[in-house]
Write an enzyme that holds these catalytic residues in place. Structure first.
Site, PDB file in Angstrom:
ATOM      1  N   VAL A  28       0.832  -1.211   0.000  1.00 28.18           N
ATOM      2  CA  VAL A  28       0.000   0.000   0.000  1.00 28.18           C
ATOM      3  C   VAL A  28       0.862   1.256   0.000  1.00 28.18           C
ATOM      4  CG1 VAL A  28      -1.739   1.338   1.244  1.00 28.18           C
ATOM      5  CG2 VAL A  28      -1.964  -1.130   1.056  1.00 28.18           C
ATOM      6  N   CYS A  29       1.948   1.227   0.803  1.00 29.79           N
ATOM      7  CA  CYS A  29       2.840   2.393   0.827  1.00 29.79           C
ATOM      8  C   CYS A  29       3.351   2.671  -0.564  1.00 29.79           C
ATOM      9  CB  CYS A  29       4.044   2.144   1.717  1.00 29.79           C
ATOM     10  SG  CYS A  29       3.589   1.846   3.402  1.00 29.79           S
ATOM     11  N   GLY A  30       3.728   1.601  -1.256  1.00 30.97           N
ATOM     12  CA  GLY A  30       4.261   1.762  -2.608  1.00 30.97           C
ATOM     13  C   GLY A  30       3.268   2.480  -3.485  1.00 30.97           C
TER      14      GLY A  30
END
Lengths: 183, 187
Positions: free
Chosen positions: A68-70
Site C-alpha cells: 500500500v505504501c508503494g
C-alpha cells in the site's frame, strides 16, 4: 517554521483501546507544526524549517516496500506537478533507516525526500501523535502545513487503506486561496 | 479530524460525448474504471470485467478512464495515448483490449502492430501519437481520478461511488447485483 513548541493540548498521545485497536490523536489544524531534523540520506539531514515559507505535505507511512505504501507514494510521485503548482514540498517519513529509504526511493524513482524517523525510533511520529506503540511503526497519516508552519489539515487513514491525494489537494487549494502572497 | 469529506464520489460525471463507454446506455449500473494499461492488476481486472459485461449484458455498462502511473510504468502513458488515438478513429475498445491482452509488449513497435491489426489509418495514428495530441486528455482523466479519490489502479466507481472492496468476480457480481433494482433483476 518556528522552533519546536511543547504541545500542551494533550493531542499527541497514541493509545491502545480495550479491544486492541489503535486510536491515534494526531496534531490538529491550528497547531504549530513541531520542527524536527531527520536523515534523508545516510549522510544528509533535513530540517523541517528549511522548507518554511512553502506549504509542506508530511506523509507518515508504516514502512518502505509494503504494497500500500508503494501505491501511495507512487501516486504522490505522479501528482508532483500538481503539488508544485502550489509550491508545496512533499516529505515522506517512516521508521525505516536512511539506507533503506535510499534503496526504496531509487527503486521506485521517487522524486521527493524520505526521512528516517529511526533514532530515537519514531520520535517525530510520536510528536505528531501518529506512532503505533505496539506495532513500532507510524500511522498512515497526512499533515498539510501552511507557509507559516501551522497545521492546516491532518488525516489518519486506516493502516491498510491508501488515503489518496484529494484531501491534500483540497487543503493546498485552501492555503493558496487564503495566502496568495505565498505562492 | 477533517472537515473535508473523503473523496469517494466520482467528481467528473460520466459524459457520453467524452467518455469511452461499453454496454447499453440504459444500463442500471455504470461501472467506471480508472486504469493503467501497464498495471498487472488492471490486466487481471480486464478479465473480470469481460466476464461481468457478458453476465450482465443488459444491466452494466463500463467506462474506462486513464490513470497511468508513469514513474513505475514507463509504457503506460504511451499506451493510454495510443488507445485515445485509436478512439479518434472509432476503435478505442479494440485497442484497449489489445493493450490489456499484450501487457508485456507495450513498446511503440508492438503498439503499431496492434493498430495495424485493428485496421487503423496508420498515418493518422502515428501522427497523433508523435504530436502528443492526446497527452492532455490522458492527464485530464488522471486528475479527475485524483480528485475523486482514486488511490491506485484499478479503482472502480459503481454508480458514482468508489468501490472499496475486492474486485474479484464474486465480489463485483455481488456489488453489481445489489445495485440492480430487485424487480428488474427478477425478470
Amino acid at each position: 517554521m518556528k522552533p519546536k513548541k511543547d504541545n500542551s493540548n494533550g493531542t499527541r498521545t497514541t493509545r491502545r483501546s480495550g479491544n486492541g485497536e489503535h486510536r491515534s490523536r494526531p496534531l490538529q489544524p491550528g497547531v504549530e507544526a513541531p520542527d524536527f531534523e531527520l536523515n534523508s540520506t545516510p549522510d544528509q539531514k533535513v530540517d523541517l524549517s528549511h522548507f518554511s515559507g512553502r506549504p509542506i505535505v508530511l506523509v507518515f507511512y508504516p514502512a518502505d516496500w509494503s504494497p500500500v505504501c508503494g501505491d501511495q507514494l507512487a501516486l504522490y510521485n505522479e501528482i508532483l506537478p500538481e503539488f508544485n503548482r502550489h509550491h508545496a514540498q512533499v516529505i515522506g517519513i517512516s521508521v525505516d533507516s536512511a539506507w533503506c529509504h535510499n534503496a526504496y526511493a531509487q527503486h521506485r524513482k521517487l522524486h521527493f525526500p524520505l526521512l528516517a524517523d529511526f533514532e530515537p525510533k519514531g520520535q517525530v511520529a510520536r510528536t505528531y501523535g501518529v506512532y503505533r506503540d505496539g506495532d513500532g511503526v507510524c500511522e498512515r497519516a497526512l499533515f498539510v502545513i501552511d507557509p507559516d508552519g501551522i497545521i492546516h489539515w491532518s488525516y489518519v487513514s486506516p493502516l491498510g487503506v491508501n488515503p489518496g491525494a484529494d484531501g491534500i489537494l483540497n487543503a493546498l487549494e485552501e492555503i493558496t486561496a487564503k495566502e496568495p502572497s505565498h505562492v | 479530524m477533517s472537515e473535508h469529506s473523503r473523496g469517494t464520489k466520482l467528481v467528473l460525471p460520466v459524459d457520453e460525448a467524452r467518455d469511452h463507454i461499453r454496454g447499453p446506455a440504459e444500463a442500471a449500473v455504470t461501472l467506471v474504471e480508472y486504469g493503467d494499461f501497464q498495471c498487472p492488476h488492471c490486466g487481471q481486472a480486464h478479465l473480470v470485467l469481460n466476464e461481468l459485461l457478458a453476465r450482465f449484458d443488459q444491466d452494466v455498462r463500463l467506462v474506462f478512464r486513464h490513470f497511468p502511473l508513469t514513474q513505475i510504468h514507463p509504457d503506460a502513458q504511451r499506451a493510454a495515448e495510443a488507445s485515445e488515438a485509436a478512439g479518434a478513429q472509432g476503435r478505442f475498445w479494440e485497442m484497449h483490449d489489445a493493450l490489456f491482452e499484450n501487457q508485456d509488449a507495450l513498446d511503440l513497435e508492438s503498439i503499431a502492430e496492434y493498430a495495424q491489426e485493428i485496421g487503423l489509418d496508420m498515418i493518422e495514428f502515428a501522427r497523433d501519437l508523435a504530436a502528443g495530441v492526446y497527452t492532455e486528455r490522458v492527464r485530464e482523466d488522471f486528475l479527475s481520478g485524483v480528485r475523486s479519490g482514486v488511490n491506485g489502479t484499478p479503482t472502480f466507481f459503481i454508480n458514482g461511488n468508489r468501490h472499496d472492496g475486492p474486485w474479484d468476480l464474486a465480489s463485483m457480481t455481488a456489488a453489481i447485483e445489489s445495485k440492480i433494482a430487485p424487480a428488474h433483476h427478477q425478470r
